[in-house]
Design a protein around this motif. Structure first.
Motif, PDB file in Angstrom:
ATOM      1  N   LEU A  51      14.918   5.158  -4.635  1.00 15.87           N
ATOM      2  CA  LEU A  51      14.991   3.790  -4.126  1.00 15.87           C
ATOM      3  C   LEU A  51      14.007   3.532  -2.989  1.00 15.87           C
ATOM      4  O   LEU A  51      13.689   2.386  -2.684  1.00 15.87           O
ATOM      5  N   CYS A  52      13.555   4.592  -2.358  1.00  8.55           N
ATOM      6  CA  CYS A  52      12.628   4.489  -1.228  1.00  8.55           C
ATOM      7  C   CYS A  52      11.205   4.402  -1.766  1.00  8.55           C
ATOM      8  O   CYS A  52      10.827   5.167  -2.646  1.00  8.55           O
ATOM      9  N   THR A  53      10.406   3.467  -1.239  1.00  6.29           N
ATOM     10  CA  THR A  53       9.025   3.362  -1.698  1.00  6.29           C
ATOM     11  C   THR A  53       8.056   3.707  -0.571  1.00  6.29           C
ATOM     12  O   THR A  53       8.302   3.438   0.599  1.00  6.29           O
ATOM     13  N   VAL A  54       6.973   4.321  -0.973  1.00  6.66           N
ATOM     14  CA  VAL A  54       5.925   4.754  -0.052  1.00  6.66           C
ATOM     15  C   VAL A  54       4.641   4.031  -0.465  1.00  6.66           C
ATOM     16  O   VAL A  54       4.355   3.912  -1.656  1.00  6.66           O
ATOM     17  N   THR A  55       3.893   3.582   0.529  1.00  3.97           N
ATOM     18  CA  THR A  55       2.584   2.989   0.250  1.00  3.97           C
ATOM     19  C   THR A  55       1.536   3.768   1.028  1.00  3.97           C
ATOM     20  O   THR A  55       1.652   3.922   2.253  1.00  3.97           O
ATOM     21  N   VAL A  56       0.555   4.289   0.314  1.00  3.07           N
ATOM     22  CA  VAL A  56      -0.576   4.978   0.933  1.00  3.07           C
ATOM     23  C   VAL A  56      -1.790   4.101   0.695  1.00  3.07           C
ATOM     24  O   VAL A  56      -2.165   3.835  -0.444  1.00  3.07           O
ATOM     25  N   ASP A  57      -2.369   3.642   1.778  1.00  4.34           N
ATOM     26  CA  ASP A  57      -3.548   2.786   1.709  1.00  4.34           C
ATOM     27  C   ASP A  57      -4.602   3.392   2.625  1.00  4.34           C
ATOM     28  O   ASP A  57      -4.560   3.184   3.842  1.00  4.34           O
ATOM     29  N   GLY A  58      -5.496   4.181   2.037  1.00  5.22           N
ATOM     30  CA  GLY A  58      -6.479   4.890   2.860  1.00  5.22           C
ATOM     31  C   GLY A  58      -5.752   5.878   3.751  1.00  5.22           C
ATOM     32  O   GLY A  58      -4.921   6.654   3.283  1.00  5.22           O
ATOM     33  N   PRO A  59      -6.000   5.814   5.062  1.00  3.86           N
ATOM     34  CA  PRO A  59      -5.318   6.733   5.965  1.00  3.86           C
ATOM     35  C   PRO A  59      -3.913   6.268   6.351  1.00  3.86           C
ATOM     36  O   PRO A  59      -3.168   6.997   6.975  1.00  3.86           O
ATOM     37  N   GLY A  60      -3.550   5.056   5.963  1.00  2.00           N
ATOM     38  CA  GLY A  60      -2.246   4.519   6.360  1.00  2.00           C
ATOM     39  C   GLY A  60      -1.132   4.885   5.405  1.00  2.00           C
ATOM     40  O   GLY A  60      -1.306   4.888   4.187  1.00  2.00           O
ATOM     41  N   VAL A  61       0.027   5.205   5.980  1.00  2.00           N
ATOM     42  CA  VAL A  61       1.227   5.510   5.203  1.00  2.00           C
ATOM     43  C   VAL A  61       2.345   4.611   5.716  1.00  2.00           C
ATOM     44  O   VAL A  61       2.610   4.586   6.914  1.00  2.00           O
ATOM     45  N   SER A  62       2.976   3.857   4.812  1.00  2.00           N
ATOM     46  CA  SER A  62       4.135   3.066   5.204  1.00  2.00           C
ATOM     47  C   SER A  62       5.284   3.366   4.253  1.00  2.00           C
ATOM     48  O   SER A  62       5.071   3.707   3.086  1.00  2.00           O
ATOM     49  N   VAL A  63       6.489   3.247   4.771  1.00  3.57           N
ATOM     50  CA  VAL A  63       7.684   3.608   4.020  1.00  3.57           C
ATOM     51  C   VAL A  63       8.664   2.436   4.072  1.00  3.57           C
ATOM     52  O   VAL A  63       8.922   1.890   5.130  1.00  3.57           O
TER      53      VAL A  63
END
Length: 125
Positions: A51-63
């Motif tokens: 259910l948890c989503t992770v977004t990796v955009d270049g060096p950025g990581v958001s949860v």
């Protein structure tokens, strides 16, 4: 507090995977970086990670843990406690234990869980 701990756990695992050379990008479920941690997982935790989503955009990581929190609202207090226990074990084990200590602890915990009859979920990681 639950959201911050869960976010930290997933973010730590994601960054560790990136450091190890995994090619991750875009948005994906946390199961891409947090798989069955062997003896560490109680079944309620296994139900929350997809259910948890992770977004990796270049060096950025958001949860994004919003769906996890919604799911936990419907869980018993004991199940919520088991999830927090796993998250804390994951953070502490990942950051502070030497690999050989973790291996010994995991072997002992797996044995303890087998004796109790409450082993980890069947998902292979």
């Amino acid at each position: 507090m639950t959201a911050e701990l869960y976010e930290s756990w997933v973010e730590h695992k994601t960054i560790a995977a990136l450091v190890e050379g995994r090619l991750l990008s875009g948005t994906f479920p946390a199961t891409e970086v947090i798989r069955n941690q062997g003896c560490m997982w109680w079944s309620p935790t296994a139900a929350t990670t997809p259910l948890c989503t992770v977004t990796v955009d270049g060096p950025g990581v958001s949860v994004d843990v919003s769906a996890v929190l919604t799911h936990l609202e419907g869980c018993t207090l004991q199940d919520r406690a088991l999830v927090i226990d796993d998250v804390l074990d994951g953070l502490i084990g990942s950051e502070y234990y030497l690999p050989e200590w973790r291996a010994q602890w995991h072997a002992k915990a797996k044995n303890d869980m087998a004796l109790r009859g409450d082993g980890p979920p069947s998902q292979v990681g």
